[in-house]
Design an enzyme around this catalytic site. Structure first.
Site, short mmCIF file in Angstrom:
data_model
loop_
_atom_site.label_atom_id
_atom_site.label_comp_id
_atom_site.label_asym_id
_atom_site.label_seq_id
_atom_site.Cartn_x
_atom_site.Cartn_y
_atom_site.Cartn_z
N GLU A 155 -45.33 -81.41 10.70
CA GLU A 155 -44.97 -80.02 11.01
C GLU A 155 -45.88 -79.42 12.07
O GLU A 155 -47.10 -79.59 12.03
CB GLU A 155 -45.04 -79.16 9.74
CG GLU A 155 -44.64 -77.72 9.94
CD GLU A 155 -44.60 -76.93 8.65
OE1 GLU A 155 -44.10 -75.78 8.69
OE2 GLU A 155 -45.06 -77.44 7.62
N GLU A 256 -38.07 -70.30 4.08
CA GLU A 256 -39.51 -70.17 3.90
C GLU A 256 -39.94 -68.81 4.45
O GLU A 256 -40.75 -68.73 5.36
CB GLU A 256 -40.25 -71.32 4.59
CG GLU A 256 -41.68 -71.49 4.08
CD GLU A 256 -42.45 -72.57 4.82
OE1 GLU A 256 -43.01 -73.44 4.15
OE2 GLU A 256 -42.49 -72.55 6.07
#
Length: 273
Positions: A155, A256
């Site tokens: 990520e 998220e």
């Protein structure tokens, strides 16, 4: 595949946190979700007691929710840490101790995506030493993920919120993905495309999607500014998710984002019916 067809899961480490961990899967199910994701829930322990792992697995099963994404141990998250795998010494050792624990738990609940956060730069340590350690640990993680039929995710975060984290662009994360795949020959390392983080870095999101959709294993969203639900900021998230679908991405889209002052269950009004 357009916005209406995307598969959405809810991140239980940022939403429904008003509830104890074991109550969150049922709350997500009551809100209409059949899939959830989590940061490593035991921030103080890379190797929690088996009973705690079993209890979480039982809560997911009882709620009828599938875990579709899980972070490896990443230190204090939320908090000052942004991963452990490139941090020499005790933190790297903790990451290694966690690899098989996380992979085996993922297999036990049918989770096929494991996110390995890179970790912050450490003052006084040569970045090349950290990067060598990172590759070594990511190779171990990729092999463990492969053993349980999972993808290893890498990520990119954002520089304003994570100034010590070195992967703060899509190309930087993709470079690590490619290095891991070259080192293992497994091809199971993929990019975690978090549109909020990339937007905070000022990246051209349509160009990122065009360039890297094929190497993307998971997507996460929040609006910007504010990291709230879609529609609370200025990002054209519906358009971007449409573009991702047309580019061939058919994986999960993790929610998220922060619910703000309202209950988490009230933050999903933007979703297609």
């Amino acid at each position: 595949m357009g916005f209406q067809d995307q598969r959405f899961d809810v991140n239980l480490s940022i939403l429904f946190t008003e509830l104890p961990l074991l109550e969150r899967p049922a709350a997500a199910a009551a809100a209409g979700f059949g899939a959830v994701e989590l940061w490593w829930p035991w921030v103080d322990s890379p190797t929690p007691p088996q009973a705690e792992l079993d209890a979480l697995g039982a809560a997911l099963d009882a709620a009828g929710t599938r875990l579709v994404g899980l972070n490896f141990y990443a230190g204090q998250l939320p908090g000052p840490d942004r991963g452990a795998l490139s941090v020499p010494g005790e933190e790297s050792d903790r990451f290694r101790a966690n690899i098989d624990v996380a992979a085996d738990f993922a297999r036990s609940v049918g989770c096929t995506a494991l996110n390995a956060l890179y970790g912050n730069r450490v003052a006084g340590v040569d970045p090349q030493i950290q990067d060598s350690l990172a590759l070594e640990n990511l190779v171990l993680a990729a092999r463990a993920a492969d053993r349980v039929g999972a993808t290893l995710l890498i990520e990119a975060l954002n520089a304003p919120e994570s100034p010590l984290y070195p992967l703060v662009s899509a190309p930087a994360a993709i470079e690590v993905v490619d290095k891991v795949n070259t080192a293992t020959g497994l091809g199971n390392a993929k990019f975690l495309m978090d549109l909020y983080h990339l937007s905070m870095n000022g990246e051209n999101l349509p160009e990122v999607i065009d360039a890297y959709a094929a190497k993307t294993g998971h997507v996460q969203i929040a609006d910007n500014p504010g990291r709230g639900a879609p529609g609370t900021g200025a990002l054209p998230l519906e358009q971007l998710l449409d573009q991702l679908g047309k580019a061939g991405y058919d994986g999960w889209v993790g929610l998220e984002y922060k619910a703000g002052d309202r209950p988490s269950a009230d933050s999903f009004g933007w979703l297609p019916a």
